[in-house]
Design an enzyme around this catalytic site. Structure first.
Site, mmCIF file in Angstrom:
data_model
loop_
_atom_site.group_PDB
_atom_site.id
_atom_site.type_symbol
_atom_site.label_atom_id
_atom_site.label_comp_id
_atom_site.label_asym_id
_atom_site.label_seq_id
_atom_site.Cartn_x
_atom_site.Cartn_y
_atom_site.Cartn_z
ATOM 1 N N CYS A 78 29.258 22.239 110.726
ATOM 2 C CA CYS A 78 30.487 22.614 111.425
ATOM 3 C C CYS A 78 30.558 22.064 112.846
ATOM 4 O O CYS A 78 31.607 22.146 113.490
ATOM 5 C CB CYS A 78 30.615 24.131 111.461
ATOM 6 S SG CYS A 78 30.242 24.935 109.894
ATOM 7 N N HIS A 131 34.394 28.445 118.744
ATOM 8 C CA HIS A 131 34.105 28.132 117.343
ATOM 9 C C HIS A 131 34.864 29.135 116.470
ATOM 10 O O HIS A 131 35.501 28.742 115.508
ATOM 11 C CB HIS A 131 32.603 28.193 117.088
ATOM 12 C CG HIS A 131 32.221 27.775 115.711
ATOM 13 N ND1 HIS A 131 32.575 26.564 115.179
ATOM 14 C CD2 HIS A 131 31.515 28.422 114.746
ATOM 15 C CE1 HIS A 131 32.110 26.467 113.940
ATOM 16 N NE2 HIS A 131 31.462 27.570 113.657
ATOM 17 N N GLU A 154 28.992 34.709 119.276
ATOM 18 C CA GLU A 154 29.658 33.779 120.180
ATOM 19 C C GLU A 154 30.196 34.499 121.409
ATOM 20 O O GLU A 154 30.072 33.993 122.535
ATOM 21 C CB GLU A 154 30.784 33.018 119.486
ATOM 22 C CG GLU A 154 31.409 31.969 120.395
ATOM 23 C CD GLU A 154 32.359 31.010 119.707
ATOM 24 O OE1 GLU A 154 32.752 30.007 120.336
ATOM 25 O OE2 GLU A 154 32.728 31.271 118.542
ATOM 26 N N LYS A 180 41.140 28.252 114.825
ATOM 27 C CA LYS A 180 40.800 28.417 113.402
ATOM 28 C C LYS A 180 41.533 29.597 112.783
ATOM 29 O O LYS A 180 41.617 29.703 111.552
ATOM 30 C CB LYS A 180 39.294 28.597 113.226
ATOM 31 C CG LYS A 180 38.468 27.335 113.427
ATOM 32 C CD LYS A 180 37.012 27.577 113.050
ATOM 33 C CE LYS A 180 36.157 26.339 113.279
ATOM 34 N NZ LYS A 180 35.893 26.095 114.709
ATOM 35 N N HIS A 225 38.884 26.840 108.719
ATOM 36 C CA HIS A 225 37.714 26.088 109.167
ATOM 37 C C HIS A 225 37.679 24.737 108.460
ATOM 38 O O HIS A 225 37.346 24.639 107.276
ATOM 39 C CB HIS A 225 36.447 26.888 108.862
ATOM 40 C CG HIS A 225 35.217 26.381 109.532
ATOM 41 N ND1 HIS A 225 35.176 25.164 110.192
ATOM 42 C CD2 HIS A 225 33.969 26.907 109.649
ATOM 43 C CE1 HIS A 225 33.957 24.977 110.685
ATOM 44 N NE2 HIS A 225 33.217 26.014 110.357
ATOM 45 N N PHE A 275 26.340 25.759 110.359
ATOM 46 C CA PHE A 275 25.240 26.097 109.475
ATOM 47 C C PHE A 275 24.073 25.155 109.748
ATOM 48 O O PHE A 275 24.252 23.984 110.095
ATOM 49 C CB PHE A 275 25.656 25.952 108.017
ATOM 50 C CG PHE A 275 26.472 27.115 107.486
ATOM 51 C CD1 PHE A 275 26.739 28.232 108.250
ATOM 52 C CD2 PHE A 275 26.971 27.077 106.189
ATOM 53 C CE1 PHE A 275 27.489 29.289 107.762
ATOM 54 C CE2 PHE A 275 27.718 28.128 105.679
ATOM 55 C CZ PHE A 275 27.976 29.233 106.461
#
Length: 420
Positions: free
Chosen positions: A171, A311, A322, A343, A348, A406
């Site tokens: 990502c 993110h 986050e 997002k 995503h 990830f």
């Protein structure tokens, strides 16, 4: 001391063009307008059977015609992710008014990343082999089925003879691609780079696997409300497709061409958690380190940041970590600036996410407006300004864009309004 000396010597990197294919629109202009309107691009999946899947929603690309960008004899050998990348690159080159002639070609690079690469194409090859045998498999299978296919096709399309490669950091791919491409320019390996990311991993297998990992939202009855970053009722991310490509250029080269400068890349930080394949570090160690490195690289203080494009995927653990990391790095300043997740609208886009979000961050700087986090009805942290529901006017000179993937990949960009 070494890093400080390198910063003194390196060249400035600016953005002169961009392109995007997203669930919100097939151009940057349409995507940005949809973001500011708070529109969702999430719908029920079309094109294959989903009745036996736990998640039946995604952010798919609608109305895309590869013939607008790619000759048929070329597009038929390309996975859709690579077609999206080619379209975004073409838009970016056109918006930058860039002509790659014989003189510029050796100084022009291509760095296009992807989290999953040509998965649809490779699934098709496997089906052909099973159903029709080996003689029916295309001789282009090894080319079209490789993760560097988009980068290779783009370099050939535009005659870019400089460094050309793919990058894959889950990502964080789009953000890493821009950051690494900026370094090529900063230290003289290229004058222009087409950089970004693309993905189209909406398949039965990918939805099943990510669903079994309990990473995806199962809010199938309300697709447009499924992606809800920083909301107490979030239950996972929504997988989406897309592409984002930027034209990065050495500042003096851009000034000599007389083209509008859309923004400047001033900082980049990249780290690894080395902790877990799907869960972020419990203390957000890697995320915090990447943000601090990006600020250090930019020569900026936490108080210089006017906006954070997070993110913000809508996962229970990821969003919480986050927020903790942003507060740790920016301190009390984190509660005084807009901090939003686009997002919530795009879903995503994996490898494309960071690239499209860098574009959105630059547009936030240009237009003086922070795009909203839709569906944020019960904020995870009431003291933070998540730009819940509606876009907010805000003077933004410096923006931070976060991408955490990830495998523990963390990448952060710091972008600034252009000023000579």
């Amino acid at each position: 001391m070494v890093l400080e000396r390198m910063r003194e010597l390196r060249r400035r990197v600016v953005i002169t063009g961009w392109g995007a294919i997203t669930p919100l629109g097939l151009t940057v202009t349409d995507t940005w307008a949809a973001m500011l309107a708070g529109r969702s691009g999430i719908h029920l999946v079309e094109g294959f059977e989903t009745g036996d899947l736990g998640t039946r929603i995604a952010g798919q690309i609608r109305g895309f015609d590869p013939a607008l960008y790619i000759p048929h004899k070329v597009s038929r050998r390309m996975d859709t992710y690579a077609q999206y990348a080619m379209a975004a690159a073409t838009q970016a080159v056109e918006s930058a008014k860039l002509t790659i002639d014989d003189e510029l070609a050796p100084r022009t690079g291509v760095l296009i990343g992807s989290g999953y690469g040509p998965v649809n194409y490779n699934h098709g090859v496997a089906n052909t082999l099973r159903d029709k045998g080996p003689r029916a498999v295309s001789p282009f299978a090894q080319i079209a089925g490789a993760i560097d296919n988009a980068a290779g096709e783009i370099s050939m399309q535009f005659g870019a003879h400089g460094p050309s490669r793919a990058l894959s950091t889950a990502c964080a791919t789009g953000t890493d691609s821009i950051g690494e491409a900026a370094r090529w320019i900063q230290f003289g390996f290229a004058d222009v780079v087409l950089a970004g990311g693309a993905d189209n991993c909406i398949t039965r297998g990918d939805l099943a696997g990510s669903g079994n990992a309990r990473a995806l939202s199962t809010r199938n009855d309300e697709p447009e409300k499924a992606s809800r970053p920083f909301d107490e009722d979030r239950d996972g991310f929504v997988m989406s497709s897309g592409a984002g490509v930027l034209v990065l250029e050495e500042a003096e080269h851009a000034l000599e061409r007389g083209v509008p400068i859309l923004g400047e890349v001033i900082g980049y930080g990249s780290t690894s958690d080395a902790y877990h394949w799907t869960a972020p570090h419990p203390e957000g160690a890697g995320a915090k380190a990447a943000m601090r490195l990006a600020l250090q690289d930019a020569g900026a203080l936490p108080s210089d940041v006017d906006y954070v494009n997070t993110h913000g995927t809508s996962t229970p653990i990821g969003d919480e970590r986050e927020v903790h990391s942003i507060r740790a790095v920016l301190g009390d300043h984190a509660t005084r600036i807009p901090v939003s997740s686009t997002k919530s609208m795009t879903g995503h886009m994996i490898g494309a996410g960071g690239a499209v979000e860098a574009i959105a961050s630059c547009l936030a700087i240009q237009d003086g407006v922070a795009p909203p986090t839709i569906n944020c009805e019960r904020p995870l942290d009431p003291e933070m300004n998540f730009v819940a529901g509606v876009a907010q006017d805000h003077d933004i000179a410096v923006a931070m864009s976060n991408s955490f993937g990830f495998g523990g990949h963390n990448a952060v960009l710091v972008l600034r309004r252009w000023a000579q």
